[in-house]
Design an enzyme around this catalytic site. Structure first.
Site, mmCIF file in Angstrom:
data_model
loop_
_atom_site.group_PDB
_atom_site.id
_atom_site.type_symbol
_atom_site.label_atom_id
_atom_site.label_comp_id
_atom_site.label_asym_id
_atom_site.label_seq_id
_atom_site.Cartn_x
_atom_site.Cartn_y
_atom_site.Cartn_z
ATOM 1 C CG ASP A 145 -87.174 6.147 82.135
ATOM 2 O OD1 ASP A 145 -86.310 5.614 81.427
ATOM 3 O OD2 ASP A 145 -88.314 6.434 81.735
ATOM 4 C CG ASP A 197 -90.054 17.701 64.475
ATOM 5 O OD1 ASP A 197 -88.884 17.671 64.046
ATOM 6 O OD2 ASP A 197 -90.858 16.755 64.365
ATOM 7 C CB ILE A 243 -81.789 15.397 68.081
ATOM 8 C CG1 ILE A 243 -83.219 15.961 68.109
ATOM 9 C CG2 ILE A 243 -80.806 16.439 67.556
ATOM 10 C CD1 ILE A 243 -83.443 17.085 69.129
ATOM 11 N NE ARG A 255 -88.248 15.045 62.201
ATOM 12 C CZ ARG A 255 -88.895 13.945 62.500
ATOM 13 N NH1 ARG A 255 -88.705 12.863 61.803
ATOM 14 N NH2 ARG A 255 -89.748 13.910 63.497
HETATM 15 P P1 ADP Z 1 -88.861 10.915 72.123
HETATM 16 O O1 ADP Z 1 -88.634 9.435 72.124
HETATM 17 O O2 ADP Z 1 -88.399 11.640 73.360
HETATM 18 O O3 ADP Z 1 -90.209 11.351 71.611
HETATM 19 P P2 ADP Z 1 -87.045 10.896 69.911
HETATM 20 O O4 ADP Z 1 -85.848 10.223 70.455
HETATM 21 O O5 ADP Z 1 -87.907 10.127 68.963
HETATM 22 O O6 ADP Z 1 -87.889 11.533 71.058
HETATM 23 O O7 ADP Z 1 -86.571 12.240 69.178
HETATM 24 C C1 ADP Z 1 -87.483 13.116 68.610
HETATM 25 C C2 ADP Z 1 -86.701 14.319 68.115
HETATM 26 O O8 ADP Z 1 -85.745 13.871 67.153
HETATM 27 C C3 ADP Z 1 -87.561 15.370 67.434
HETATM 28 O O9 ADP Z 1 -87.145 16.667 67.823
HETATM 29 C C4 ADP Z 1 -87.227 15.170 65.969
HETATM 30 O O10 ADP Z 1 -87.354 16.339 65.243
HETATM 31 C C5 ADP Z 1 -85.778 14.761 66.062
HETATM 32 N N1 ADP Z 1 -85.329 14.129 64.835
HETATM 33 C C6 ADP Z 1 -85.663 12.930 64.323
HETATM 34 N N2 ADP Z 1 -85.076 12.734 63.123
HETATM 35 C C7 ADP Z 1 -84.350 13.858 62.864
HETATM 36 C C8 ADP Z 1 -83.515 14.299 61.796
HETATM 37 N N3 ADP Z 1 -83.302 13.538 60.723
HETATM 38 N N4 ADP Z 1 -82.926 15.503 61.887
HETATM 39 C C9 ADP Z 1 -83.155 16.295 62.967
HETATM 40 N N5 ADP Z 1 -83.911 15.945 64.000
HETATM 41 C C10 ADP Z 1 -84.510 14.744 63.963
#
Ligand code: ADP
Length: 404
Positions: A149, A282, A328, A284
């Protein structure tokens, strides 16, 4: 069919993906899965390309005590039941230290060097290395590649790589490494197809996920970013505070009597959106909440993305495009709209309808700066690096490092 296995092993979960190697070195994802619930209720789950379920099984806690055992479960399932025998394994490794500016074929010497960086990334590095070590012991002839990374950021100038501390600390590795490099590299390699002229210019990429950072790209190279020595710095994250005065850490130690390990847990687990809102890490859930503290946590997040964009625009001496990526950035139209408001002084204007549709180009034709949504694919980036090292023929000399 030749396949490459990609492994991303973290503290409580081993994620894996299998890619088939097709004509002209093209890679196609065949399946993805994870072994999670380590220490609580271990499960193996996997699905095929269309999301069709391939496995969903539970194991007794004592059968999968750690990450290496989780990898063994996944490996045995792939080998014995699906008859998948990969030609190589590509691993995500969070820290490559000062010297690794590219992916590297793994041998015992590389593992020993990477173990030295455990202190620099205690949450991830030991878990990244555990499956590498166990595969090296059991399948010594199977090529394994470490993809870092940090590597993508190693091209930065000295002023962007240093803290204002005595040089001896820099020499022993206290530097501004930057992280999420595989995600930024994916964006840098993808942008020329989306917008060739812009890709050669000055671009800010906002990787807004549970962990969040931003990177300034100039001509596709990383020149500055928000993360530093560890992934704690920069933007507020799900559970990390982002940029914080070192004096706060001193206060926690001297006035609150917190030990180094308490401060560590506090900064990595109890701050950020979770600690600030007192509700959730989170986004969301925060967006769905009516609570004033959830609203303030979101306000702070958006404000800090805007502030850091200003800093990175200064590093680039201008801006030709802004890119959103990660959970996000790719999924929350409302956060994107609010960040765009913070960038209005740069001439950014979103097209509300395109933004809600999650289109690739979400800025309006009146915007001085185009704004894109690009999903990053770190797994495919790792598979590409792994295949590139194989195709370079470096396997004849496993100690040799190669560009990929
Ligand atoms: P990581 O890979 O670092 O775990 P991600 O890239 O999967 O993280 O992102 C996770 C974040 O994205 C969480 O805070 C989740 O709530 C947010 N997230 C995913 N979908 C949505 C959405 N539709 N609206 C708002 N936030 C979202």
């Amino acid at each position: 069919m030749d396949t490459i296995l990609v492994v991303d092993a973290g503290p409580s979960c081993v994620k894996f993906q299998v890619y088939s190697v097709e004509g002209e070195g093209r890679l196609r994802q065949q399946l993805k899965g994870r072994v999670d619930g380590l220490g609580s209720g271990p499960r193996l789950r996997a699905s095929g390309p269309g999301g069709n379920p391939l496995a969903h099984r539970a194991y007794p806690i004592e059968a999968v005590p750690d990450v290496a055992a989780g990898m063994d479960i996944a490996g045995a399932w792939l080998r014995d039941e699906l008859r998948i025998d990969p030609i190589a394994i590509g691993h995500r490794v969070v820290h490559g230290g000062p010297d690794h500016d590219r992916s590297v074929l793994i041998d015992h010497g590389v593992v020993a060097r990477l173990e030295r960086f455990t202190a620099l990334a205690p949450l991830h590095q030991p878990h990244n290395l555990a499956p590498i070590r166990s595969i090296l012991a059991r399948f010594p002839m199977l090529p394994q590649v470490a993809c870092f990374d940090t590597a993508f950021h190693r091209t930065r100038a000295a002023v962007a790589d240093h803290y204002a501390i005595p040089h001896r600390l820099y020499a022993e590795g206290v530097r501004r490494y930057g992280f999420h490099g595989l995600s930024y590299e994916w964006i840098a390699k993808t942008l020329p197809r989306i917008a060739p002229k812009i890709a050669a210019g000055r671009v800010i990429v906002a990787h807004l996920g549970s962990e969040a950072s931003m990177c300034a790209l100039s001509g596709g190279r990383s020149v500055e970013g928000t993360m530093g020595f560890t992934a704690l710095d920069g933007l507020p994250m799900g559970t990390g505070p982002g940029q914080i005065d070192a004096g706060v850490v001193l206060y926690l130690i001297s006035e609150k009597g917190m030990s180094a390990s308490k401060v560590h847990d506090f900064l990595y687990r109890d701050c950020g959106l979770k600690g600030f809102s007192g509700i959730s890490n989170d986004m969301r859930e925060l967006e769905a909440s009516e609570d004033a503290s959830a609203k303030l946590a979101i306000d702070y997040f958006v404000y800090r993305v805007g502030l850091n964009a200003g800093m990175l625009a200064a590093a680039l001496q201008g801006l030709d495009a802004f890119v959103f990526t990660a959970g996000i950035g790719e999924n929350s139209a409302s956060i994107r709209a609010r960040v765009a408001e913070q960038l209005a002084w740069l001439g950014v204007k979103l097209d509300a309808a395109e933004n809600v549709r999650h289109s690739q180009l979400i800025s309006s034709s009146a915007s001085l700066i185009p704004v894109y949504v690009v999903s990053s694919d770190e797994g495919l980036m790792i598979a590409r690096h792994t295949l590139a090292l194989l195709m370079d023929g470096n396997l004849k000399n496993p100690r040799h490092e190669s560009a990929s």
